[in-house]
Structure formats: structure tokens, C-alpha cells
Design an enzyme around this catalytic site. Structure first.
Site, short mmCIF file in Angstrom:
data_model
loop_
_atom_site.label_atom_id
_atom_site.label_comp_id
_atom_site.label_asym_id
_atom_site.label_seq_id
_atom_site.Cartn_x
_atom_site.Cartn_y
_atom_site.Cartn_z
CB SER A 42 12.37 4.98 -12.22
OG SER A 42 13.53 5.10 -11.56
CB VAL A 43 10.69 8.94 -10.30
CG1 VAL A 43 11.40 8.20 -8.93
CG2 VAL A 43 11.26 10.22 -10.62
CE LYS A 44 14.31 7.24 -6.14
NZ LYS A 44 15.19 8.06 -4.54
CG ASP A 45 16.74 7.81 -15.57
OD1 ASP A 45 16.86 6.85 -13.99
OD2 ASP A 45 16.82 8.10 -16.15
CB ALA A 48 20.89 9.27 -10.49
#
Ligand code: PMP
Length: 474
Positions: A42-45, A48
Site C-alpha cells: 500500500s501507499v502507507k509504506d 511509514a
């Protein structure tokens, strides 16, 4: 670049893919940026990695430290994988409502998962956030990422996501469409595209209907990750500082139904398997493209893949249970049998006020009335989570006669009735009610994920018998 010396180097650099079938007949070129090609899916890597690197720089995260966050999904995975690679301990606070697969995924990366269950407003001492803060206070070396408020979240997108879109379109992008959860993606990417284009790129927030970002009441929706919900008893609606409102030129609201439909069509017609919030973004992008010209280039961001949604938006049974009906079969349904709008009374009323206000036909004095939070006390379909219980006018009259007129209605309510999808046949709905809830005299009927009416067991029985007879006559 295709050779990476570590997994975190492989974060970002995701492809832009042209949408063909769904954009057929539209003048602009429409692309989706496939953020599910990041290593954690996901984009959240990106956020993070950006948050952890910023914390290392400012000294709040040191070698041997512990990364802590409250998240139900993608941010947890991103943090877990970056923490694993860099040798930090990761502790993720989440609710046990989340899918077992998501907990397994976090465990796979070696993260610890703390389940906290409390349906309470933000800031309440029993909330997930409060539990995470207590853990950080008690644990030496612990640091909470704080995706909702840290500048490192939008900054990660300003440094990578935006410049990638600019470079990959050769500066031709004219419109950027994304949903906002924390707001990090749209704020950072949008800001950078505006800077690179000297203000020419338009930034459009694709917001789930009901989300308070685009003026909704903050009631729950089925699309996860995108939009902003508000607890029904929250005193104020606090928006994340990661969301920079000045970046957004326009909001387009997208219903759960439209987002799910577009995601399903993208898989079947374009071979692109989108998650729900990606469906929200693409639906908005396609609507926007209808009014643009041949020189426009629209980019919609897909935060994650439909692989995370195989048991939800792509599952026919999940959809049927919630009343999402996408085929026009002429099979018998509950559609013609429900009393709409669903009869309701607000939780904050006293018994005396409720008796005075409920305008029911005398025949309906024993019928179920939904006890709902104040924001659902109009005529609109009701999100299931806004139903606090059920009560009948007769019961309230009895309570009033017994001197309980000053009690709150909810003190006299029974548990909320079960729900059934509007596309079900009466006998199927009845069998479901019998199997799971033999004592229930009624069910709430969902259309497109919201309660549109109440159906009694009596009505279901009457119609099931009738369809049996019809079947026999045939
Ligand atoms: N969609 C999904 C599936 C997500 O996990 C997130 C992140 N919570 C978003 C959309 C929204 O991204 P952001 O938090 O950057 O606004």
C-alpha cells in the site's frame, strides 16, 4: 531502477497505468497510480518510512527503540516492515473488529498486536489512542508514529509521490484525484504537484459520502481508509493536522455503492484489482473526466489492492448481506415489503418526550421503532452503527405510566435488531433470522449499506408462505 540493496529502497517508484475500458468515450487520458506495488502492498509504506526516518533524525527513535501506532491496516504493515528491516520492535494497537488476515499479516512481519475494544469518542480514556499513549509512557524507548498529526506523513508524499507523477507524465498531469484518510497522501502529493506545475495542477479530494471532510455528518461508511468519521457522541470533530485543506481545490463525494461498483468493474473490464478507496478515487476521476478536454491528464491514486477486499467488496455474499445489489434480476426481494423510512426515535429523548413525539398509527403501537443517535434522527437511511437499540411505542407508554417519563429512551430499549440485505428473498431472510436470532420479531433492512426500513417476522412469514404456495401451484 530495478536493483535494490534493501526492501526499503524498493518503496515508491510505483507505476502509472492507463485506464481504457472504464474511460472509453472520455476525452482526457485517465491513469491510476498503483500504490499496491509497494513492498507492503500500500501507499502507507511511504509514510511509514518517512515517519521513522524523521523520528531517527530528531532523536525520538533510537537504536533498539519501539515503534508504536494505532492503525487498522496499511500503516501498521508499512511500519512493521520498515521496523523489521531496521531492527526496531513494532507494537500495533488495533480493534479486534479487523479481519483476522490483517492481524496475521502484522504477525508475519514480527509485529506485536494489541487488541483494544471500545466504541468511544476520540480522546476517551478507554480509546485505542489512549491505550497506545499509556504504553508509550510506560515503555522506555517507545515512540508513537502519530500519522494523523505528524508533518513527516505528508512530507513523504511531497518528496516521492508527487515528483514521480510529474516525471512519469512528463509534466502533462493536469488533475490529481485521491481520497483523504489522514490526508497525508493528498496533501503532500498535491502540494508537490502544485509547486512543480506552478499552480496549474488541480487537486481533487474523492470523499466517501457521509465523510465530514466534504460536509457529511461523519457517519460510518463501508469504504475503509478514506474519509473521516465521527463518533456519534463526540463533542467535536477534530481533523488531522496531516490534512492540509488549502491544497484541495474541490471535493467530489462518492457513495459506497459507486466506489464498489467501479472497483469491481475495473477488475473485470480493465484487469486492475483496486481496493475500496481506490474505487472511490477512480469513480471521482471518471466523473471529473466527463467535463474535461483532450489535453487533460487525470491521475487517480490507488492506495491499495483489491486483494485486501476479496472477502468484502468482491464477495457476493458480503454484498448481499448489506443490501448492495448490482444485477437487475427479477427474483423476489424485500424491496416492496419494507416500511420506509424506518421508524425511529432519538437516544437523547426522555420517555415522555418520545411518547409525545412518535406519530405512529395506533396499529403500529407494538411495532419496532429504532433508537438512533441524534444525527440519524431525520428521514435519511441510517448507518447500522447509529442504531443503539429498538423499542415499541407500547413499551414507552407503559414506562411512562409507571412513572419513568424522565428516563432516557435508550434505558428502555432492547438490543438493536439484526440486519438483512434488501435483495434477499423473503424465505431466505426468514431462514437467516431463524438461524441466527430465533427470538427476533423484526430485522432492519439494508440497501447499499444503510438501513432503509424495518421488516417484521410476521411479514416475512406471510410472504414466505405465499411464495411456497406459488411454487407449489407452478
Ligand atoms: N485508502 C486506504 C486503503 C488507506 O489505508 C489509507 C490510509 N489510511 C487511505 C486511503 C488514505 O491515505 P492518507 O491517510 O494518506 O490520507
Amino acid at each position: 531502477m530495478v536493483l535494490y540493496e534493501s526492501v526499503i529502497e524498493s518503496i515508491g517508484g510505483t507505476p502509472l497505468v492507463r485506464v481504457h475500458q472504464l474511460a472509453a468515450g472520455l476525452r482526457p487520458r485517465v491513469y491510476v497510480k498503483l500504490e499496491y506495488q509497494n513492498p507492503g502492498g500500500s501507499v502507507k509504506d511511504r509514510a511509514a518510512l518517512g515517519m521513522i526516518r524523521a523520528a531517527e533524525r530528531d532523536g525520538s527513535l533510537r537504536p533498539g527503540g519501539t515503534v508504536v501506532e494505532v492503525t487498522s491496516g496499511n500503516t501498521g504493515v508499512g511500519l512493521a516492515l520498515v521496523a523489521a528491516h531496521l531492527g526496531y520492535r513494532a507494537v500495533i494497537f488495533t480493534s479486534s473488529q479487523i479481519a483476522a488476515e490483517k492481524i496475521r499479516l502484522l504477525h508475519a512481519y514480527g509485529a506485536e498486536v494489541r487488541l483494544v475494544d471500545a466504541f468511544v469518542p476520540k480522546g476517551h480514556p478507554d480509546s485505542l489512542g489512549a491505550a497506545a499513549d499509556r504504553f508509550v509512557a510506560e515503555t522506555p524507548g517507545a515512540w508513537r508514529a502519530g500519522q494523523y498529526d505528524t508533518p513527516a506523513n505528508p512530507a513523504a508524499h511531497a518528496e516521492s509521490t508527487g515528483p514521480e507523477i510529474w516525471a512519469d507524465t512528463g509534466g502533462a498531469v493536469t488533475h490529481f484525484v485521491a481520497s483523504a484518510g489522514t490526508g497525508g497522501t493528498i496533501s503532500g502529493t498535491g502540494r508537490s504537484l502544485k509547486t512543480l506545475s506552478r499552480g496549474a495542477v488541480r487537486v481533487i479530494a474523492a470523499d466517501p459520502a457521509g465523510s465530514s471532510y466534504s460536509g457529511g455528518d461523519g457517519s460510518p461508511k463501508h469504504i475503509e481508509g478514506a474519509g473521516h468519521t465521527v463518533h456519534p457522541e463526540a463533542e467535536e470533530d477534530v481533523w488531522p493536522q496531516s490534512f492540509h485543506l488549502d491544497v484541495v481545490d474541490d471535493y467530489l463525494t462518492v457513495t459506497d455503492r459507486e466506489a464498489i461498483l467501479i472497483a469491481r468493474r475495473a477488475a473485470r473490464e480493465d484487469g486492475i484489482l483496486l481496493g475500496g478507496s481506490a474505487g472511490t478515487a477512480l469513480a471521482a476521476a471518471l466523473r471529473l473526466a466527463e467535463r474535461l478536454g483532450p489535453d487533460d491528464v487525470v491521475v487517480a491514486l490507488a492506495p491499495d489492492s483489491g486483494r485486501n477486499a476479496l472477502s468484502t467488496y468482491y464477495d457476493d455474499e458480503w454484498l448481499a448481506e448489506r443490501g448492495f445489489v448490482f444485477d437487475d434480476s427479477d427474483a423476489p426481494t424485500l424491496g416492496g415489503l419494507v416500511d420506509a423510512p424506518a421508524p425511529r426515535v432519538a437516544t437523547h429523548l426522555t420517555v415522555a418526550e418520545a411518547v409525545a413525539r412518535l406519530r405512529l398509527d395506533e396499529r403500529d403501537a407494538a411495532a419496532p421503532v429504532l433508537v438512533v443517535y441524534r444525527r440519524s434522527d431525520g428521514e435519511a437511511p441510517i448507518p447500522a452503527a447509529d442504531v443503539a437499540g429498538v423499542v415499541a411505542l407500547d413499551e414507552l407508554r407503559k414506562a411512562l405510566a409507571a412513572g419513568a417519563g424522565h428516563d432516557l429512551v435508550r434505558e428502555h430499549a432492547s438490543l438493536a435488531p439484526p440486519t438483512v440485505g434488501i435483495g434477499r428473498a423473503p424465505d431466505v431472510a426468514l431462514a437467516g433470522l431463524d438461524a441466527a436470532h430465533p427470538d427476533w420479531i423484526a430485522a432492519s433492512v439494508l440497501r447499499d449499506g444503510r438501513i432503509v426500513g424495518v421488516i417484521t417476522r410476521e411479514t416475512l412469514v406471510a410472504h414466505s408462505v405465499r411464495s411456497d404456495r406459488l411454487a407449489m401451484a407452478r
